[in-house]
Design an enzyme around this catalytic site. Sequence first.
Site, PDB file in Angstrom:
ATOM      1  CG  ASN A 120      -2.154  11.737   3.333  1.00  0.00           C
ATOM      2  OD1 ASN A 120      -1.539  10.933   2.650  1.00  0.00           O
ATOM      3  ND2 ASN A 120      -1.943  11.859   4.633  1.00  0.00           N
ATOM      4  CE  LYS A 121      -5.080   5.656   4.536  1.00  0.00           C
ATOM      5  NZ  LYS A 121      -5.945   4.792   3.724  1.00  0.00           N
ATOM      6  CD  GLN A 174      -3.163   2.476   6.871  1.00  0.00           C
ATOM      7  OE1 GLN A 174      -3.779   2.850   7.874  1.00  0.00           O
ATOM      8  NE2 GLN A 174      -3.748   2.369   5.698  1.00  0.00           N
ATOM      9  CG  ASP A 233      -2.814   8.361  -0.692  1.00  0.00           C
ATOM     10  OD1 ASP A 233      -2.341   7.231  -0.798  1.00  0.00           O
ATOM     11  OD2 ASP A 233      -2.908   8.956   0.399  1.00  0.00           O
ATOM     12  NE  ARG A 265      -6.065   0.885  -1.828  1.00  0.00           N
ATOM     13  CZ  ARG A 265      -5.411   1.416  -0.788  1.00  0.00           C
ATOM     14  NH1 ARG A 265      -4.127   1.174  -0.626  1.00  0.00           N
ATOM     15  NH2 ARG A 265      -6.029   2.191   0.069  1.00  0.00           N
ATOM     16  NE  ARG A 292       0.212   1.271   3.444  1.00  0.00           N
ATOM     17  CZ  ARG A 292       1.172   2.107   3.734  1.00  0.00           C
ATOM     18  NH1 ARG A 292       2.425   1.685   3.820  1.00  0.00           N
ATOM     19  NH2 ARG A 292       0.947   3.391   3.925  1.00  0.00           N
ATOM     20  N   GLY A 293       0.279   2.396  -0.054  1.00  0.00           N
ATOM     21  CA  GLY A 293       1.069   3.622  -0.157  1.00  0.00           C
ATOM     22  C   GLY A 293       1.175   4.009  -1.627  1.00  0.00           C
ATOM     23  CB  ALA A 294       0.805   7.292  -3.285  1.00  0.00           C
TER      24      ALA A 294
HETATM   25  O1  MRU Z   1      -4.513   3.146   2.222  1.00  0.00           O
HETATM   26  P1  MRU Z   1      -3.046   3.273   2.111  1.00  0.00           P
HETATM   27  O2  MRU Z   1      -2.287   2.726   3.265  1.00  0.00           O
HETATM   28  O3  MRU Z   1      -2.500   2.843   0.777  1.00  0.00           O
HETATM   29  O4  MRU Z   1      -2.923   4.846   2.185  1.00  0.00           O
HETATM   30  C1  MRU Z   1      -1.916   5.530   1.657  1.00  0.00           C
HETATM   31  C2  MRU Z   1      -1.144   6.106   2.739  1.00  0.00           C
HETATM   32  O5  MRU Z   1      -0.374   5.404   3.332  1.00  0.00           O
HETATM   33  C3  MRU Z   1      -1.286   7.481   3.135  1.00  0.00           C
HETATM   34  O6  MRU Z   1      -2.391   8.143   2.757  1.00  0.00           O
HETATM   35  C4  MRU Z   1       0.026   8.185   2.959  1.00  0.00           C
HETATM   36  O7  MRU Z   1       0.090   9.233   3.819  1.00  0.00           O
HETATM   37  C5  MRU Z   1       0.259   8.657   1.565  1.00  0.00           C
HETATM   38  S1  MRU Z   1       0.887   7.445   0.539  1.00  0.00           S
HETATM   39  C6  MRU Z   1       2.529   7.805   0.543  1.00  0.00           C
END
Ligand code: MRU
Length: 387
Positions: free
Chosen positions: A276-277, A225, A266, A98, A54-56
């Site tokens: 973002n999250k 996370q 993201d 996603r 996960r993570g952008a």
């Molecule tokens: O749902 P996820 O864990 O894929 O979410 C993404 C993230 O971890 C966050 O939003 C993060 O701050 C940005 S992605 C580098």
Amino acid sequence: MSFLTCFSRYRTIWLKDLDTVQIIDQRHLPHEFVIEDVLSLDEMCVVIKDMHVRGAGLIGCAAAYGMYLSLRKLCTSSSVEQVRECLQNASKKLCATRPTAVNLRVGVEKVGRAVESVLGQNGGGSVEAALEAARKEAARITDEDADFCRRIGEAGADLLQKLYERKKSSASAAEGELKINVLTHCNAGWLAFADWGSALSPVYAAFDKGLPIHVWVDETRPRNQGASLTAWELAKHGVAHTVIADNAGGHLMRTGLVDVVITGADRVSSGGDACNKIGTYLKALAAKDNNVPFYVALPSSTIDWQLRDGAEIPIEQRGDDEVKYAEGLCEDGKRRRVLLTPESSSAGNWAFDVTPSRLVTGLLTERGLAEASEEGLAALFSEVDRT
Ligand code: MRU
């Protein structure tokens, strides 16, 4: 010192051999370090959708390798049309996993273009040439992601150093007790990218230079996370940190315990709105109200140049269970999930929110700091075609 040298030489994704992509299965952290083999496009789609990765940045790299894996299943006598069909199908499947982080789509498109450039040569190319082009492009995207994040760290460390100097000149505390307190939300460390991270990269770079630093880590419900991944990363690197409940940040900012907020993103619109999250927006509001600088760190692959207004960013909605249950290690050493709510309650699970550019002090990119506005981004990335 890069993560590659400080933690057993791991990145988050790599090619083990021509048939096998390997990833760190993040669902097991912080209690177990598990490496998973990914052998096909369909497996990669599950890995992304169910958040083994996960993570952008990382899902952009994973999607690029997914495109490559799809071509591995073609026989060598396949026609150019079959190669194109295979990639179109892979692109559709990967983009459906996603919806929010734009890096995923960008990774898919870049591999598509790299393959097309060899197919186009001399009226048609071989499957081998297409495969080689896809493999090279996925590796290039991954290396670039790591490199951009390393550079974000350098720019961000300078910023943290300046904040420290300012605090030192105005503080009454003895120098030995002075430190910079960073608050971060979710995980935008090396686990969210190929290496280094975005929001945590400045923290690592500043820490490695000897700056006294402490991180407030939002636990980041519902998937935690922050508590599981960010805390694990910081502990591995030796950075002082404290995990806090998601609702604590406002109080900490109001009582002077936060010098700066740095989050990842993201997707960032061309006008500087940052998605973002979920929960990031509330942190930005609290930061504004308390004059705490609020920075968003991102590689330029996270900017959606076609989208001006952050309100148009698609927000992923995930299953109720992520909110209704919590999962963790029990005292008997077994991993279990427990129900937190009445069984009959329904839950809402928006995974991201959008922080408008007016609340963002600056965007920290691989080219340095940009003002969070169309003009600010255009000044730093003047070569980008925005049409
Ligand atoms: O749902 P996820 O864990 O894929 O979410 C993404 C993230 O971890 C966050 O939003 C993060 O701050 C940005 S992605 C580098």
